[in-house]
Design a protein around this motif. Sequence first.
Motif, short mmCIF file in Angstrom:
data_model
loop_
_atom_site.label_atom_id
_atom_site.label_comp_id
_atom_site.label_asym_id
_atom_site.label_seq_id
_atom_site.Cartn_x
_atom_site.Cartn_y
_atom_site.Cartn_z
N ALA A 113 0.83 -1.22 0.00
CA ALA A 113 0.00 0.00 0.00
C ALA A 113 0.86 1.27 0.00
N LEU A 114 1.99 1.24 0.70
CA LEU A 114 2.86 2.42 0.74
C LEU A 114 3.42 2.73 -0.65
N ALA A 115 3.81 1.68 -1.39
CA ALA A 115 4.31 1.88 -2.76
C ALA A 115 3.18 2.33 -3.69
N MET A 116 2.00 1.73 -3.53
CA MET A 116 0.84 2.10 -4.34
C MET A 116 0.47 3.57 -4.12
N ALA A 117 0.48 3.99 -2.83
CA ALA A 117 0.03 5.34 -2.49
C ALA A 117 0.97 6.41 -3.06
N LYS A 118 2.23 6.05 -3.21
CA LYS A 118 3.20 7.01 -3.77
C LYS A 118 2.77 7.37 -5.21
N ILE A 119 2.42 6.35 -5.97
CA ILE A 119 1.98 6.57 -7.35
C ILE A 119 0.64 7.29 -7.36
N ALA A 120 -0.28 6.86 -6.50
CA ALA A 120 -1.62 7.46 -6.46
C ALA A 120 -1.55 8.94 -6.10
N ARG A 121 -0.65 9.26 -5.17
CA ARG A 121 -0.50 10.65 -4.73
C ARG A 121 -0.02 11.53 -5.88
N GLU A 122 0.98 11.06 -6.62
CA GLU A 122 1.52 11.84 -7.73
C GLU A 122 0.48 12.05 -8.81
N ALA A 123 -0.34 11.03 -9.04
CA ALA A 123 -1.35 11.12 -10.09
C ALA A 123 -2.61 11.85 -9.61
N GLY A 124 -2.76 12.05 -8.31
CA GLY A 124 -3.97 12.69 -7.77
C GLY A 124 -5.21 11.84 -7.95
N LEU A 125 -5.03 10.56 -8.20
CA LEU A 125 -6.12 9.64 -8.51
C LEU A 125 -6.97 9.33 -7.28
N PRO A 126 -8.32 9.39 -7.40
CA PRO A 126 -9.15 9.00 -6.25
C PRO A 126 -8.77 7.60 -5.79
N THR A 127 -8.40 7.46 -4.52
CA THR A 127 -7.86 6.20 -4.01
C THR A 127 -8.47 5.86 -2.67
N ILE A 128 -8.95 4.62 -2.55
CA ILE A 128 -9.50 4.18 -1.26
C ILE A 128 -8.78 2.91 -0.83
N ILE A 129 -8.28 2.91 0.40
CA ILE A 129 -7.56 1.76 0.95
C ILE A 129 -8.55 0.94 1.77
N PRO A 130 -8.88 -0.29 1.32
CA PRO A 130 -9.91 -1.07 2.01
C PRO A 130 -9.36 -2.00 3.09
N ASN A 131 -8.07 -1.92 3.38
CA ASN A 131 -7.52 -2.67 4.52
C ASN A 131 -6.22 -2.09 5.06
N ALA A 132 -5.15 -2.08 4.24
CA ALA A 132 -3.79 -1.85 4.74
C ALA A 132 -3.73 -0.72 5.77
N GLY A 133 -3.08 -1.02 6.91
CA GLY A 133 -3.13 -0.11 8.04
C GLY A 133 -1.93 0.80 8.23
N ALA A 134 -0.94 0.76 7.33
CA ALA A 134 0.28 1.57 7.54
C ALA A 134 -0.08 2.96 8.06
N ASN A 135 0.39 3.29 9.26
CA ASN A 135 -0.03 4.53 9.92
C ASN A 135 0.21 5.76 9.04
N ASP A 136 1.35 5.76 8.32
CA ASP A 136 1.73 6.94 7.54
C ASP A 136 0.73 7.28 6.43
N LEU A 137 -0.02 6.29 5.96
CA LEU A 137 -0.94 6.56 4.84
C LEU A 137 -1.98 7.62 5.19
N THR A 138 -2.33 7.69 6.47
CA THR A 138 -3.21 8.78 6.92
C THR A 138 -2.48 9.57 8.02
N GLY A 139 -1.14 9.54 7.95
CA GLY A 139 -0.31 10.29 8.87
C GLY A 139 0.58 11.22 8.05
N GLY A 140 1.88 11.06 8.17
CA GLY A 140 2.83 11.92 7.47
C GLY A 140 2.66 11.91 5.95
N LEU A 141 2.13 10.81 5.39
CA LEU A 141 1.98 10.72 3.94
C LEU A 141 0.54 10.92 3.48
N CYS A 142 -0.27 11.53 4.30
CA CYS A 142 -1.69 11.71 3.93
C CYS A 142 -1.79 12.62 2.70
#
Length: 395
Positions: A113-142
């Motif tokens: 999910a952390l690798a996926m979110a890096k790409i999603a963030r750059e593309a600005g693509l609507p993204t929903i995480i239906p499980n992975a809990g990595a704290n940073d995804l809604t923390g420092g990397l939100c």
Amino acid sequence: MNISRRKALALTGAAGASIVASPFIRPSWAAGEELKVGLLLPYSGTYAKLGEAITNGMQLFYDQNKDKFGGRTIKFVKVDDESAPPKATEYTNKLVLGEKVDVLMGTVHSGVALAMAKIAREAGLPTIIPNAGANDLTGGLCAPNIFRSSFANGQPGFATGKAMIDAGLKEAVTFTWRYAAGKESVNGFKDAFTQGGGKIIKDITIPFPNVQFQSALAEIASIKPQAVYSFYAGGGAAKYVKDWAAAKLSDNIQLWGPGFLTDGVEKVIGKAGDGVKTALHYVDDLDNAENKAFREAYAKAFKNNASVYAVQGFDAMHLLSVGLQAVKGDAGKRKEMFEAMGAASFNSPRGPFKLSKSHNPVQNFYLRELKDSKNHNRGLAVKALGDINKDCKMG
Ligand code: PHB
């Protein structure tokens, strides 16, 4: 990313619209037109059943609410991510660049999910995480375009630690998989357990997705702590709980963990899991109308019992429907869509669903006990628990 794409993003902002008006380009958001939703999920390996349950939950919400997607029809495109972080970038790009999906949904494993979110963030693509809990995804990397319908790893860990203190436990050994989810789960647990006066005797880890538990179980037997806190999930969790029972540790040592230890694997574990206690933001017998209807419809459609993973998939599609309805199906209106998703408030099978400012669910956690292949609700462990990680700056 090539230069012109980079420039386009700079002009439109991080989560900017990617649609450029032109008389020659038919807008991709025409009413009634198909919206491509990419599913990056594990369909093989130790988390395969989790990916399947999430997909089923998504399909169920869509089948029941086709009229609530702003006039769009949904086409799911699936990629098996194998819960393999080294392949995550390639697999995400298959969906983003190859399939040119409009929306990204994924995944189960925190590292992927952390690798996926890096790409999603750059593309600005609507993204929903239906499980992975990595704290940073809604923390420092939100990010404005990234939402979670599940939990941050610290949340179930913290709730379990609190429930263990409430149960009068004073000392514990931790034993988990050695990757982001295990580590963050243990950290959340330790926060609550040590704040409550509990003592950690030892931390034991094995690499993901190893299921050779024997030597650690022998070590635990020799330490004889009051309790063990373990993060395992999917096929690995089922084997772990059975190995635990076979090693006859249950007579003297209590086994605790976040609810992933016993959710969706109750039948495989069988009687061996009697007495295992967990905390989670869901339990099968939650007494609300949405949950009853959801479980009945899920069992009918998939000839299987719904799990927390199915709920998270169901709610991910619910969240998407809130966004698409707000923009009447025009997924190019990202700013409005993300605002509506961030403010979403609805009744989920887990109870009331709402997000924190960092796009992570604020939710109740329940104490559960496994008995006769069923997780039973033993009451509230922590009410309305929010983000553990407060580093999010949306900017
Ligand atoms: C994670 O990797 O974040 C993860 C995987 C499986 C779970 C929970 C968290 O059940």
